[in-house]
Design a protein around this motif. Structure first.
Motif, PDB file in Angstrom:
ATOM      1  N   GLN A 101       0.675  -1.145  -0.166  1.00  0.00           N
ATOM      2  CA  GLN A 101       0.150   0.002   0.038  1.00  0.00           C
ATOM      3  C   GLN A 101       0.920   1.335   0.185  1.00  0.00           C
ATOM      4  OE1 GLN A 101      -3.091   0.866   0.193  1.00  0.00           O
ATOM      5  NE2 GLN A 101      -4.278  -1.300   0.266  1.00  0.00           N
ATOM      6  N   PRO A 102       1.094   2.038  -0.897  1.00  0.00           N
ATOM      7  CA  PRO A 102       1.864   3.031  -1.209  1.00  0.00           C
ATOM      8  C   PRO A 102       1.243   4.136  -0.207  1.00  0.00           C
ATOM      9  CG  PRO A 102       1.599   2.288  -3.373  1.00  0.00           C
ATOM     10  CD  PRO A 102       0.608   1.433  -2.664  1.00  0.00           C
ATOM     11  N   VAL A 103       2.001   4.901   0.335  1.00  0.00           N
ATOM     12  CA  VAL A 103       1.274   5.922   1.257  1.00  0.00           C
ATOM     13  C   VAL A 103       1.591   7.424   0.945  1.00  0.00           C
ATOM     14  CG1 VAL A 103       0.835   4.448   3.401  1.00  0.00           C
ATOM     15  CG2 VAL A 103       2.886   5.608   3.193  1.00  0.00           C
ATOM     16  N   VAL A 104       2.689   7.548   0.260  1.00  0.00           N
ATOM     17  CA  VAL A 104       3.334   8.914  -0.170  1.00  0.00           C
ATOM     18  C   VAL A 104       3.488   8.880  -1.706  1.00  0.00           C
ATOM     19  CG1 VAL A 104       5.147  10.378  -0.014  1.00  0.00           C
ATOM     20  CG2 VAL A 104       4.644   9.205   2.021  1.00  0.00           C
ATOM     21  N   PHE A 105       3.053   9.839  -2.203  1.00  0.00           N
ATOM     22  CA  PHE A 105       3.006  10.170  -3.640  1.00  0.00           C
ATOM     23  C   PHE A 105       3.722  11.428  -4.142  1.00  0.00           C
ATOM     24  CE2 PHE A 105      -0.453   7.278  -2.666  1.00  0.00           C
ATOM     25  CZ  PHE A 105      -0.331   6.536  -3.747  1.00  0.00           C
ATOM     26  N   CYS A 106       4.391  11.263  -5.339  1.00  0.00           N
ATOM     27  CA  CYS A 106       4.874  12.482  -5.921  1.00  0.00           C
ATOM     28  C   CYS A 106       5.056  12.492  -7.457  1.00  0.00           C
ATOM     29  CB  CYS A 106       6.422  13.068  -5.209  1.00  0.00           C
ATOM     30  SG  CYS A 106       7.677  11.794  -5.700  1.00  0.00           S
ATOM     31  N   GLY A 107       5.255  13.610  -8.090  1.00  0.00           N
ATOM     32  CA  GLY A 107       5.283  13.721  -9.394  1.00  0.00           C
ATOM     33  C   GLY A 107       6.837  13.157  -9.790  1.00  0.00           C
ATOM     34  N   LEU A 108       7.265  12.477 -10.927  1.00  0.00           N
ATOM     35  CA  LEU A 108       8.819  12.544 -10.979  1.00  0.00           C
ATOM     36  C   LEU A 108       8.810  12.900 -12.623  1.00  0.00           C
ATOM     37  CD1 LEU A 108      10.300   9.137  -9.819  1.00  0.00           C
ATOM     38  CD2 LEU A 108      10.184  11.552  -8.811  1.00  0.00           C
ATOM     39  N   ARG A 113      14.338   7.555  -6.050  1.00  0.00           N
ATOM     40  CA  ARG A 113      14.654   8.951  -6.904  1.00  0.00           C
ATOM     41  C   ARG A 113      16.235   8.807  -7.167  1.00  0.00           C
ATOM     42  NH1 ARG A 113      13.757  13.857  -3.681  1.00  0.00           N
ATOM     43  NH2 ARG A 113      15.887  13.299  -2.952  1.00  0.00           N
ATOM     44  N   ASP A 114      17.078   8.623  -5.863  1.00  0.00           N
ATOM     45  CA  ASP A 114      18.535   8.365  -5.999  1.00  0.00           C
ATOM     46  C   ASP A 114      18.808   7.289  -7.181  1.00  0.00           C
ATOM     47  OD1 ASP A 114      18.805   9.930  -3.955  1.00  0.00           O
ATOM     48  OD2 ASP A 114      20.059   8.427  -2.580  1.00  0.00           O
ATOM     49  N   ARG A 115      18.188   6.329  -7.100  1.00  0.00           N
ATOM     50  CA  ARG A 115      18.622   5.357  -8.025  1.00  0.00           C
ATOM     51  C   ARG A 115      18.291   5.847  -9.395  1.00  0.00           C
ATOM     52  NH1 ARG A 115      17.000  -0.974  -6.721  1.00  0.00           N
ATOM     53  NH2 ARG A 115      18.425  -0.932  -8.471  1.00  0.00           N
ATOM     54  N   ILE A 134      12.982  16.387 -11.976  1.00  0.00           N
ATOM     55  CA  ILE A 134      12.227  17.431 -11.078  1.00  0.00           C
ATOM     56  C   ILE A 134      11.019  16.355 -10.018  1.00  0.00           C
ATOM     57  CG2 ILE A 134      10.412  18.983 -10.626  1.00  0.00           C
ATOM     58  CD1 ILE A 134      11.710  20.189 -13.503  1.00  0.00           C
ATOM     59  N   THR A 135      11.317  16.380  -8.787  1.00  0.00           N
ATOM     60  CA  THR A 135      10.472  15.740  -7.704  1.00  0.00           C
ATOM     61  C   THR A 135       9.333  16.951  -7.323  1.00  0.00           C
ATOM     62  OG1 THR A 135      12.287  14.707  -7.152  1.00  0.00           O
ATOM     63  CG2 THR A 135      10.250  14.370  -5.822  1.00  0.00           C
ATOM     64  N   THR A 136       7.995  16.474  -7.465  1.00  0.00           N
ATOM     65  CA  THR A 136       7.056  17.603  -7.057  1.00  0.00           C
ATOM     66  C   THR A 136       6.919  17.465  -5.686  1.00  0.00           C
ATOM     67  OG1 THR A 136       5.110  16.132  -7.427  1.00  0.00           O
ATOM     68  CG2 THR A 136       6.008  17.481  -9.342  1.00  0.00           C
ATOM     69  N   ALA A 137       6.043  18.323  -5.021  1.00  0.00           N
ATOM     70  CA  ALA A 137       5.675  18.199  -3.660  1.00  0.00           C
ATOM     71  C   ALA A 137       5.175  16.914  -3.268  1.00  0.00           C
ATOM     72  CB  ALA A 137       4.632  19.255  -3.276  1.00  0.00           C
ATOM     73  N   SER A 173      16.490  22.543  -8.456  1.00  0.00           N
ATOM     74  CA  SER A 173      16.564  22.255  -6.892  1.00  0.00           C
ATOM     75  C   SER A 173      15.552  23.173  -6.060  1.00  0.00           C
ATOM     76  CB  SER A 173      17.808  23.081  -6.471  1.00  0.00           C
ATOM     77  OG  SER A 173      18.154  24.140  -6.822  1.00  0.00           O
ATOM     78  N   ALA A 174      14.923  24.063  -6.957  1.00  0.00           N
ATOM     79  CA  ALA A 174      13.756  25.004  -6.303  1.00  0.00           C
ATOM     80  C   ALA A 174      12.770  24.258  -5.793  1.00  0.00           C
ATOM     81  CB  ALA A 174      13.483  26.168  -7.249  1.00  0.00           C
ATOM     82  N   PHE A 175      12.418  22.987  -6.631  1.00  0.00           N
ATOM     83  CA  PHE A 175      11.026  22.404  -6.364  1.00  0.00           C
ATOM     84  C   PHE A 175      11.032  21.712  -4.959  1.00  0.00           C
ATOM     85  CE2 PHE A 175      11.079  23.003 -10.670  1.00  0.00           C
ATOM     86  CZ  PHE A 175       9.839  23.425 -11.192  1.00  0.00           C
ATOM     87  N   ILE A 176      12.254  21.147  -4.813  1.00  0.00           N
ATOM     88  CA  ILE A 176      12.517  20.516  -3.349  1.00  0.00           C
ATOM     89  C   ILE A 176      12.507  21.547  -2.395  1.00  0.00           C
ATOM     90  CG2 ILE A 176      13.824  19.097  -1.804  1.00  0.00           C
ATOM     91  CD1 ILE A 176      12.018  17.452  -3.373  1.00  0.00           C
ATOM     92  N   ASN A 177      13.258  22.444  -2.626  1.00  0.00           N
ATOM     93  CA  ASN A 177      13.852  23.673  -1.413  1.00  0.00           C
ATOM     94  C   ASN A 177      12.772  24.484  -0.942  1.00  0.00           C
ATOM     95  OD1 ASN A 177      16.357  22.223  -0.818  1.00  0.00           O
ATOM     96  ND2 ASN A 177      17.054  23.544  -2.716  1.00  0.00           N
TER      97      ASN A 177
END
Ligand code: GTP
Length: 597
Positions: free
Chosen positions: A294-301, A354-356, A366-369, A588-592
């Motif tokens: 069951q995934p619990v956290v989602f984001c756009g890549l 994401r690292d991989r 770009i990783t979204t919120a 970098s702005a998206f995460i920071n």
């Protein structure tokens, strides 16, 4: 092997308390591996695991040991994943063994993460042997730590084994304790086969390798097996054990841990916790406790360079073959173009994937919120499970929104307690409990998962200088005043920066995000307004002033190579930027922008 000669166990420990060192010592001192083959920390294999000092995949090793009673025993050590994101995987590994060694650093004491895993061990009815490690250190306080184990965990620690995994002191006592204090497994060789699928992974030579614990019956090479959850049938190619290399054997009987391969194409076809039985004359009922991932956290890549979309698709598909708990679907964003909406078991899982993607496949992302799953109840009586703020229905159609909440357990030295309470309060936490054990406090909070998924763990570490330990579990959904906040850059909404926030905190959050973006987005030739909005209402605003972006002007036209270098640098910098309307936003702005400090 006779059941009475088998002992199956796991090692429960906080990071750095010496689990791997102890495992290596047990393997080495029993001659399971020749010294010259001994690699440091045999059990942790993946690079990221090694770097972060965590174990993601369960691994097993079979140790042959002649005990003081003169009998030969088979000891199966299963190395369980050490992170809260993988709690279900941990629970299955625990169900595959009958006992645990609880390793506690005698100079540090019990940590929150140890607690979570000990509770899993207790839940799996384990016999638990406390082991105090690092007693070679001058700072070791075995008596105090024994008391703490009794106070905090509530198990008898008077017979704790005192060891130094580093020097080898007490290792023989650990082996004897395993044989004499842990129970032998139970099972019936004549009953229909029931083997639990503990874990699976992809091996370049063998294909999918499945780690199993046989409960009843016997598993042999060339059996035809059926996975009871998926219904799929496979002919078994190999069965074997880990010593720690893979060693084929003829059969695995009740109580044994080992592996099978069966031309299974992808890890996705295996489900942790599934019951494996024979195709014919199989078991009627599966083992209890199976849960689908069951995934619990989602984001756009999204790829920074949209030309890399196909590469990203290939990479994600490859990773997904090997990770059944990671979900993905294609997503299109007005601002970011084509990408994927991905679901993860938790934040660490997200970071690992994401690292991989970035490291192994060389794709800038770009990783979204990150978002959790909201239950949005609409005025027409329906409910949608929303994991992307972009899917938020118009406010007039929304009756109420519920969000997932967690129970967080934090252990922290007294000195930092105030900061921890403040942090939890700031994140809309409700205090459930506060107790002391020695000079350390244990706080339990009910917190919205939404407030934890981003930088809670980083903040906790920084306010406590790394001394706090943290663990959580999901507790359910609760209603709150939640709204979708959009960020507009140069009057264009940037959906990758949309977040769900609490109404009372929206303004403060909006101001922080705008101020951060002002710092993170470089100046352009024109003025750029940055706004935070709820619905059509602007709640915060900053402006980036205009600039003539002529970096070479500083060089006074003199040095040509210097000029070239600067232009090249500028070009390289551009690669990590994404165009939004007329504005370029760095990756970098998206995460920071989302960080709240
Ligand atoms: P993770 O794999 O990160 O979960 O940690 P771990 O619990 O496996 O700990 P690991 O075995 O990697 O040990 C952590 C550190 O403690 C290493 O630097 C070890 O060398 C050290 N260490 C382990 N056992 C002892 C011991 O008995 N005495 C001393 N002084 N150091 C030890």
């Amino acid at each position: 092997t006779e059941l009475s000669q088998i002992r199956n166990f796991s090692i429960v420990a906080h990071i750095d308390h010496g689990k791997s060192t102890l495992a290596d010592r047990l393997i080495q001192s029993t001659g399971t591996v020749q010294d010259r083959e001994m690699k440091e920390q045999l059990l942790d294999s993946m690079d990221i695991e090694r770097e972060r000092g965590i174990t993601i995949k369960a691994q097993t090793v079979r140790i042959d040991y002649r005990a003081a009673d003169g009998q030969d025993y088979v000891l199966n050590l299963i190395d369980t994943p050490g992170h809260v994101d993988f709690a279900y995987e941990v629970s299955r590994s625990m169900k595959a063994v009958e006992g645990s060694l609880l390793v506690v650093d005698a100079s540090q004491g019990v940590e929150a993460q140890t607690l979570a895993n000990v509770y899993q061990a207790i839940e799996a009815d384990h016999e638990i042997v406390p082991v105090l490690n690092k007693i070679d250190l001058p700072a070791a306080e075995p008596e105090r730590v024994k008391e703490q184990i009794e106070d905090v965990i509530g198990i008898d620690a008077s017979d704790a084994v005192e060891i130094s995994a580093k020097t080898g002191l007490g290792i023989g006592d650990v082996l004897e304790a395993i044989v004499t204090r842990l129970p032998a497994p139970k099972g019936n060789a004549d009953a229909p086969l029931k083997a639990m699928l503990v874990d699976s992974w992809y091996d370049a030579y063998l294909g999918v390798v499945v780690l199993v614990r046989v409960m009843d019956g016997v598993l042999k090479k060339s059996d035809r097996i059926r996975m009871m959850q998926t219904g799929a049938v496979y002919p078994v190619d190999r069965v074997g054990v880990f010593k720690p290399g893979m060693l084929p054997v003829d059969r695995l009987g009740p109580g044994e841990l080992g592996f099978l391969t069966a031309s299974i194409k992808q890890v996705r076809d295996t489900r942790v916790g599934d019951t494996i039985t024979h195709e014919k004359k199989g078991a009627e009922t599966p083992l209890p406790g199976f849960q689908p991932a069951q995934p619990v956290v989602f984001c756009g890549l999204f790829p920074v360079d949209s030309a890399e979309f196909e590469d990203l698709r290939d990479a994600i598909e490859k990773l997904a073959l090997n990770d059944a708990s990671f979900s993905y679907e294609m997503e299109t964003s007005a601002a970011l173009g084509f990408g994927f909406r991905c679901g993860f078991l938790g934040l660490l899982h997200l970071e690992v994937i994401r690292d991989r993607l970035e490291r192994e496949y060389g794709i800038d992302l770009i990783t979204t919120a990150p978002s959790v799953i909201y239950h949005v109840y609409k005025t027409d009586g329906t409910m949608i499970e929303m994991h992307n703020p972009a899917d938020m229905p118009e406010a007039v159609h929304v009756d109420r929104i519920e969000e997932p909440r967690i129970k967080a357990t934090i252990l922290v030295p007294d000195d930092y307690l105030g900061d921890v309470l403040k942090l939890c309060q700031d994140r809309r936490g409700i205090q459930l409990d506060l107790t002391y054990a020695g000079s350390r406090a244990m706080v339990v909070y009910d917190l919205p998962l939404n407030e934890v998924v981003f930088d809670f763990y980083d903040r906790l570490k920084s306010v406590t200088k790394g001394y706090a330990s943290f663990d959580y579990q999901m507790i359910g959904y609760a209603q709150d005043q939640l709204v979708k906040m959009q960020i507009l850059v140069n009057d264009e909404p940037v959906d990758a920066l949309s977040v769900m926030v609490h109404r009372a905190r929206a303004e403060a959050r909006g101001r922080v995000m705008c101020a951060k973006l002002k710092e993170l987005i470089p100046q352009h030739m024109f003025k750029i307004p940055i706004q935070a909005a709820i619905g059509g209402r602007i709640i915060a605003r900053e402006t980036i002033s205009a600039l003539r972006k002529d970096v070479t002007a500083k060089c006074y036209g003199g040095d040509v190579t210097r000029k070239k270098k600067l232009l090249e640098k500028q070009k390289a910098g551009k690669k990590k930027m994404r165009q939004f309307g007329r504005v370029e936003i760095p990756q970098s702005a998206f995460i920071n922008a989302l960080k709240m400090d």
